[in-house]
Design an enzyme around this catalytic site. Structure first.
Site, short mmCIF file in Angstrom:
data_model
loop_
_atom_site.label_atom_id
_atom_site.label_comp_id
_atom_site.label_asym_id
_atom_site.label_seq_id
_atom_site.Cartn_x
_atom_site.Cartn_y
_atom_site.Cartn_z
N TYR A 1 51.51 30.03 53.00
CA TYR A 1 50.59 28.94 52.32
C TYR A 1 50.11 27.85 52.96
O TYR A 1 50.14 27.79 54.13
CB TYR A 1 51.47 28.02 51.72
CG TYR A 1 51.83 28.39 49.98
CD1 TYR A 1 50.85 28.01 49.35
CD2 TYR A 1 52.96 29.11 49.38
CE1 TYR A 1 50.47 27.73 48.05
CE2 TYR A 1 53.02 29.52 48.05
CZ TYR A 1 51.84 29.32 47.25
OH TYR A 1 51.38 29.83 46.37
N GLU B 1 47.40 25.68 51.26
CA GLU B 1 46.67 24.78 50.36
C GLU B 1 45.66 23.91 50.75
O GLU B 1 46.55 23.38 51.93
CB GLU B 1 47.57 24.36 49.00
CG GLU B 1 48.25 24.96 48.11
CD GLU B 1 48.44 24.40 47.61
OE1 GLU B 1 49.25 22.94 47.23
OE2 GLU B 1 49.28 25.20 46.52
N ASP C 1 24.90 35.78 40.38
CA ASP C 1 25.92 36.19 40.81
C ASP C 1 25.24 37.73 41.21
O ASP C 1 25.18 38.69 41.15
CB ASP C 1 26.20 36.34 39.35
CG ASP C 1 27.16 36.99 39.41
OD1 ASP C 1 27.93 37.95 40.76
OD2 ASP C 1 28.64 36.77 38.57
N THR D 1 31.72 38.87 44.38
CA THR D 1 32.89 39.44 44.54
C THR D 1 32.74 40.70 46.56
O THR D 1 31.63 40.13 46.71
CB THR D 1 33.56 40.28 43.96
OG1 THR D 1 31.95 41.47 44.03
CG2 THR D 1 33.42 39.86 42.12
N LYS E 1 32.64 45.26 45.84
CA LYS E 1 31.93 45.89 45.40
C LYS E 1 31.03 46.87 46.74
O LYS E 1 31.91 47.38 47.65
CB LYS E 1 31.12 45.74 44.29
CG LYS E 1 32.18 44.88 43.32
CD LYS E 1 31.18 44.39 42.60
CE LYS E 1 32.03 44.06 41.28
NZ LYS E 1 31.74 43.40 40.13
N ARG F 1 39.89 42.64 47.43
CA ARG F 1 38.80 42.26 46.73
C ARG F 1 39.50 40.93 46.96
O ARG F 1 40.29 40.12 46.99
CB ARG F 1 39.88 42.99 44.81
CG ARG F 1 40.10 44.03 45.13
CD ARG F 1 41.13 44.53 43.87
NE ARG F 1 40.50 44.32 43.27
CZ ARG F 1 39.13 45.08 42.19
NH1 ARG F 1 39.36 46.58 43.45
NH2 ARG F 1 38.59 45.15 41.12
C1 LIG Z 1 32.60 42.27 38.55
C2 LIG Z 1 31.60 41.03 38.62
C3 LIG Z 1 31.88 39.86 38.06
C4 LIG Z 1 34.04 39.19 38.33
O1 LIG Z 1 34.36 39.88 39.27
P1 LIG Z 1 35.50 40.05 39.28
O2 LIG Z 1 36.85 40.64 40.52
O3 LIG Z 1 36.24 41.58 38.11
O4 LIG Z 1 36.80 38.50 38.18
C5 LIG Z 1 31.83 38.64 38.21
N1 LIG Z 1 30.22 39.13 38.01
C6 LIG Z 1 29.60 39.93 38.13
C7 LIG Z 1 27.81 40.63 38.10
C8 LIG Z 1 30.03 41.28 38.57
O5 LIG Z 1 29.59 42.41 38.89
#
Ligand SMILES: *Cc1c(COP(=O)(O)O)cnc(C)c1O
Length: 423
Positions: free
Chosen positions: A57, A59, A203, A229, A232, A238
């Site tokens: 932990y 925090e 994003d 994220t 990807k 993740r």
């Molecule tokens: C995948 C994605 C997210 C969210 O990610 P999670 O890990 O699935 O919550 C947010 N914004 C965009 C543009 C994404 O492609």
């Protein structure tokens, strides 16, 4: 079903669950995975996620924790932060968000009050749920206004974005999305955001790996905040990160913790650090460029076979096919291709006349197959499989799908991926 030798303790303690994992390993090994948000992480990233760091932990932030015993955790988080800043040229990085959606929610918490107006790309036009779409908390607790794309081109119309921003005066503007096959013009969004004094959030969840590898322009210096994220195209575990210029750093950190989350997932932080290290290597630049080269080659092959692609092609890792002219709904095609060993997802296309749960489009991408070593020379074959699969879906020809399945399995056996069983 053979149980993987790498999971000996798991197999002994819980054979039922171990068999499910082994089945997933076999599936990921045998299939052509074309969901553009997915990838294969390295063995090193897999190992980092499986460490005892999960027991701890922490925090707070390095040097300012609410729990003792951080001798090893603090340096790990600091390393991840330094690597993130250096890779993306950011002044600040927070590597604690549990995933992309909570990272985006933290941005709202940092820069808006409930009921404030926020602006993003509409979900059916390629945006993400968390950019203020109605069914998301972000659309329920905030007033989401949405921009789209031009019907004729499938491209963002910056006159429309600007008009909407001037009229609605959003506190936050999101750019980027989940089904955007073209380069994001961060500078154009920044100009609009400046004009209405909104926080611009880029994003880059889908394209972070391409940016890290120099295959897509960087959101810096244009964006105030960059949300991504890590799982990807960046090919990490993740998780997620929030990157920013210094003036936004404090608000973001406070929003992530204590605003939204408790203890960070330290095993994930470690794996993010590993992925960032890998993404800083020259071979990752080659990877990022190969992802794009494969997508462009595949798009050209699909166009040649008479397919209708949103925006007419791709600049990145993603292709959005409109199957309307082929007279096969996206869901029927996606399910048929899945039976043929080609894993995609059905998706709305801009101005889709069909319903979101049964839309006209198919979303495909090249990050996973590029990680396995497929190159542009394979794209004619991949396009053929997709074409034969879609044709079989329309004809209800299960035998044709079974034939493709065997061909896919044969090819993939020659291109192993980390952590997966080999034939
Ligand atoms: C995948 C994605 C997210 C969210 O990610 P999670 O890990 O699935 O919550 C947010 N914004 C965009 C543009 C994404 O492609």
């Amino acid at each position: 079903m053979t149980v993987s030798l790498t999971h000996r303790a798991l197999s002994a303690a819980d054979p039922e669950l171990a068999a499910m994992v082994a089945a997933e390993e076999q599936l990921q090994s045998d299939t052509l995975r074309m969901i553009p948000s997915e990838n294969y992480v390295s063995q090193a990233v897999l190992e980092a996620t499986g460490t005892v760091l999960t027991n701890k932990y922490s925090e707070g932030y390095p040097g300012k924790r609410y729990y003792e015993g951080q001798q090893n955790i603090d340096p790990i988080e600091r390393l991840a932060v330094e690597r993130a800043k250096s890779l993306f040229g950011a002044e600040h990085a927070n590597v604690q968000p549990y995933s992309g959606s909570p990272a985006n929610l933290a941005v709202y918490l940092a820069f808006a009050e409930p009921g404030d107006t926020v602006m993003g790309m509409a979900l059916p036009m390629g945006g993400h749920l968390t950019h203020g779409w109605g069914v998301s908390a972000t659309g329920k607790w905030f007033r989401g206004v949405q921009y789209g794309v031009r019907a004729e081109t499938g491209l963002t119309d910056f006159d429309e974005v600007r008009d909407l921003a001037l009229k609605e005066q959003p506190k936050i503007i999101f750019c980027g999305g989940t089904a955007v096959p073209r380069t994001i013009d961060f500078a154009a969004f920044a100009e609009i955001a400046r004009e209405v004094d909104a926080v611009l959030v880029a994003d880059i969840a889908h394209i972070a790996g391409l940016i890290a590898g120099g295959a897509h322009p960087s959101p810096f210096p244009h964006a105030d905040v960059v949300s991504t994220t890590t799982h990807k195209t960046l090919r990490g575990p993740r998780g997620a990160m929030l990157l920013s210029r210094e003036p936004r750093a404090k608000a973001l950190d406070k929003a992530v913790f204590p605003g939204l989350q408790g203890g960070p997932h330290n095993h994930t932080t470690a794996a993010i650090a590993v992925a960032l290290h890998e993404a800083a290597q020259p071979v990752f630049r080659d990877y990022a460029h190969a992802v794009v080269a494969n997508a462009k080659a595949l798009a050209a092959e699909l166009l040649e076979r008479g397919y209708d692609l949103v925006t007419g092609g791709t600049d990145n890792h993603l292709i959005l096919m409109d199957l309307t002219p082929k007279e096969v709904p996206g869901k029927i095609a996606a399910k048929a291709l899945d039976r043929a060993g080609i894993v995609t997802n059905y998706n709305t296309v801009p101005f889709d006349p069909r319903k979101p749960f049964d839309p006209s489009g198919l979303r495909i991408g090249t990050p996973s197959l590029t990680s396995r070593g497929l190159g542009t020379e394979h794209m004619p074959l991949v396009a053929d499989w997709i074409d034969r699969g879609v044709t079989a879906a329309r004809a209800g020809d299960e035998d044709a799908l079974t034939t493709i399945r065997a061909e896919v399995r044969d090819l993939m056996a020659a291109y192993p991926a980390p952590g997966l069983p080999t034939a």
